[in-house]
Scaffold this motif. Structure first.
Motif, mmCIF file in Angstrom:
data_model
loop_
_atom_site.group_PDB
_atom_site.id
_atom_site.type_symbol
_atom_site.label_atom_id
_atom_site.label_comp_id
_atom_site.label_asym_id
_atom_site.label_seq_id
_atom_site.Cartn_x
_atom_site.Cartn_y
_atom_site.Cartn_z
ATOM 1 N N GLN A 166 31.194 -36.466 -54.823
ATOM 2 C CA GLN A 166 31.519 -36.408 -56.113
ATOM 3 C C GLN A 166 33.132 -36.917 -56.231
ATOM 4 O O GLN A 166 33.986 -36.776 -55.561
ATOM 5 N N VAL A 167 33.262 -37.815 -57.435
ATOM 6 C CA VAL A 167 34.751 -38.351 -57.592
ATOM 7 C C VAL A 167 35.093 -37.854 -58.898
ATOM 8 O O VAL A 167 34.291 -38.273 -59.958
ATOM 9 N N SER A 168 36.200 -37.437 -59.161
ATOM 10 C CA SER A 168 36.661 -36.733 -60.483
ATOM 11 C C SER A 168 37.064 -38.349 -61.134
ATOM 12 O O SER A 168 37.932 -39.005 -60.670
ATOM 13 N N VAL A 169 36.652 -38.179 -62.533
ATOM 14 C CA VAL A 169 37.348 -39.407 -63.543
ATOM 15 C C VAL A 169 38.493 -39.135 -63.885
ATOM 16 O O VAL A 169 39.214 -39.991 -64.554
ATOM 17 N N ASP A 170 39.293 -38.039 -63.426
ATOM 18 C CA ASP A 170 40.503 -37.840 -63.868
ATOM 19 C C ASP A 170 41.513 -38.799 -62.771
ATOM 20 O O ASP A 170 42.631 -38.872 -63.000
ATOM 21 N N LYS A 171 41.037 -39.243 -61.657
ATOM 22 C CA LYS A 171 41.477 -40.199 -61.150
ATOM 23 C C LYS A 171 41.722 -41.578 -61.670
ATOM 24 O O LYS A 171 40.730 -41.700 -62.483
ATOM 25 N N ASN A 172 42.373 -42.408 -61.337
ATOM 26 C CA ASN A 172 42.535 -43.650 -62.037
ATOM 27 C C ASN A 172 41.671 -44.772 -61.200
ATOM 28 O O ASN A 172 41.060 -44.247 -60.329
ATOM 29 N N ILE A 173 41.310 -45.747 -61.800
ATOM 30 C CA ILE A 173 40.119 -46.361 -61.278
ATOM 31 C C ILE A 173 40.472 -47.065 -59.694
ATOM 32 O O ILE A 173 39.454 -46.856 -59.025
ATOM 33 N N SER A 174 41.517 -47.404 -59.492
ATOM 34 C CA SER A 174 41.844 -47.824 -58.147
ATOM 35 C C SER A 174 41.876 -46.672 -57.132
ATOM 36 O O SER A 174 41.270 -46.810 -55.768
ATOM 37 N N GLU A 175 42.103 -45.388 -57.608
ATOM 38 C CA GLU A 175 41.662 -44.250 -56.685
ATOM 39 C C GLU A 175 40.327 -43.956 -56.499
ATOM 40 O O GLU A 175 39.906 -43.702 -55.478
ATOM 41 N N ILE A 176 39.590 -44.109 -57.597
ATOM 42 C CA ILE A 176 38.150 -43.897 -57.492
ATOM 43 C C ILE A 176 37.609 -44.912 -56.512
ATOM 44 O O ILE A 176 36.784 -44.620 -55.455
ATOM 45 N N ILE A 177 37.873 -46.107 -56.709
ATOM 46 C CA ILE A 177 37.306 -47.330 -55.883
ATOM 47 C C ILE A 177 37.666 -47.080 -54.242
ATOM 48 O O ILE A 177 36.964 -47.124 -53.352
ATOM 49 N N ALA A 178 38.936 -46.629 -53.988
ATOM 50 C CA ALA A 178 39.369 -46.352 -52.730
ATOM 51 C C ALA A 178 38.708 -45.315 -52.156
ATOM 52 O O ALA A 178 38.401 -45.295 -50.810
ATOM 53 N N THR A 179 38.293 -44.164 -52.862
ATOM 54 C CA THR A 179 37.783 -42.910 -52.356
ATOM 55 C C THR A 179 36.385 -43.369 -52.015
ATOM 56 O O THR A 179 35.853 -42.951 -50.828
ATOM 57 N N VAL A 180 35.646 -44.102 -52.439
ATOM 58 C CA VAL A 180 34.321 -44.608 -52.456
ATOM 59 C C VAL A 180 34.394 -45.538 -51.287
ATOM 60 O O VAL A 180 33.478 -45.317 -50.319
ATOM 61 N N LEU A 181 35.300 -46.342 -51.061
ATOM 62 C CA LEU A 181 35.339 -47.386 -50.070
ATOM 63 C C LEU A 181 35.794 -46.514 -48.839
ATOM 64 O O LEU A 181 35.188 -47.062 -47.876
ATOM 65 N N GLU A 182 36.371 -45.744 -48.832
ATOM 66 C CA GLU A 182 36.971 -44.837 -47.612
ATOM 67 C C GLU A 182 35.683 -44.269 -46.996
ATOM 68 O O GLU A 182 35.468 -43.966 -45.832
ATOM 69 N N THR A 183 34.936 -43.772 -47.886
ATOM 70 C CA THR A 183 33.537 -42.937 -47.367
ATOM 71 C C THR A 183 32.684 -43.909 -46.804
ATOM 72 O O THR A 183 31.978 -43.495 -45.896
ATOM 73 N N LEU A 184 32.426 -45.104 -47.143
ATOM 74 C CA LEU A 184 31.788 -46.269 -46.632
ATOM 75 C C LEU A 184 32.115 -46.538 -45.209
ATOM 76 O O LEU A 184 31.375 -46.883 -44.357
ATOM 77 N N THR A 185 33.482 -46.265 -44.828
ATOM 78 C CA THR A 185 33.887 -46.654 -43.502
ATOM 79 C C THR A 185 33.857 -45.716 -42.470
ATOM 80 O O THR A 185 33.384 -44.447 -42.803
#
Length: 185
Positions: A166-185
């Motif tokens: 779950q990722v909050s939309v309160d984060k900016n777009i680059s933080e959201i992308i980074a969170t997802v990419l981090e999860t994939l590694t």
């Protein structure tokens, strides 16, 4: 984490699914689908009139999306799908099909095992107030802001045993992308 075959970017209308999904697909070099592009015209008209979709409206649409995912995964393609997928049952259709059957009939009528759809759900979550504010600024979309409450009412956030973050939309777009990419590694 082993990379899933499919990243499902889900959430209510206005949560940023299409933007996040397209950026993730670009960064990962994966194929991108926006589920809204696959709604039949009658669904678009219904929503445009301010009438929420029901299960009978959504199930054929979800089955079509599942067929697309199966085709791509079977050919070795990784996919990012931006799709509201508000209910667990809808996410189950995307993974297992309408009847939850593990087998699929091929053109010869013989049962064949489809490629397993390894799916990670990325739930973009936010408050009604934040997302409502976004929708009021959006132009040219068939989903009117008046239907947002019906989406929140329908929403069944992912939970165990679903494979999700779950990722909050309160984060900016680059933080959201980074969170997802981090999860994939």
């Amino acid at each position: 984490m082993t990379a899933p075959g499919v990243l499902l970017v889900m959430g209510v209308s206005g949560s940023g699914k299409s933007t996040v999904g397209a950026l993730l697909a670009s960064k990962l070099g994966w194929k991108f689908y926006d589920a809204d592009d696959y709604h039949p015209e009658e669904n678009r008209v219904k929503m445009g009139r301010g009438i929420p979709l029901n299960d009978q409206d959504r199930i054929p649409w979800l089955c079509n999306l599942r067929d697309i995912l199966l085709r791509d995964v079977a050919s070795g393609q990784h996919v990012v799908l931006a799709c509201s997928a508000l209910k667990k049952a809808y996410r189950d259709i995307l993974i297992r099909g309408k009847d939850g059957a593990p087998l699929k009939c091929d053109e010869t009528g013989k049962d064949s095992q489809p490629a397993e759809v390894k799916l990670l759900v990325v739930h973009l979550s936010g408050s009604f107030e934040v997302i409502s504010g976004r929708l009021l600024k959006r132009k040219g979309h068939f989903m009117p802001p008046e239907l947002l409450q019906s989406q929140f009412d329908t929403l069944e956030p992912p939970s165990a045993p679903e494979n999700f973050i779950q990722v909050s939309v309160d984060k900016n777009i680059s933080e959201i992308i980074a969170t997802v990419l981090e999860t994939l590694t």
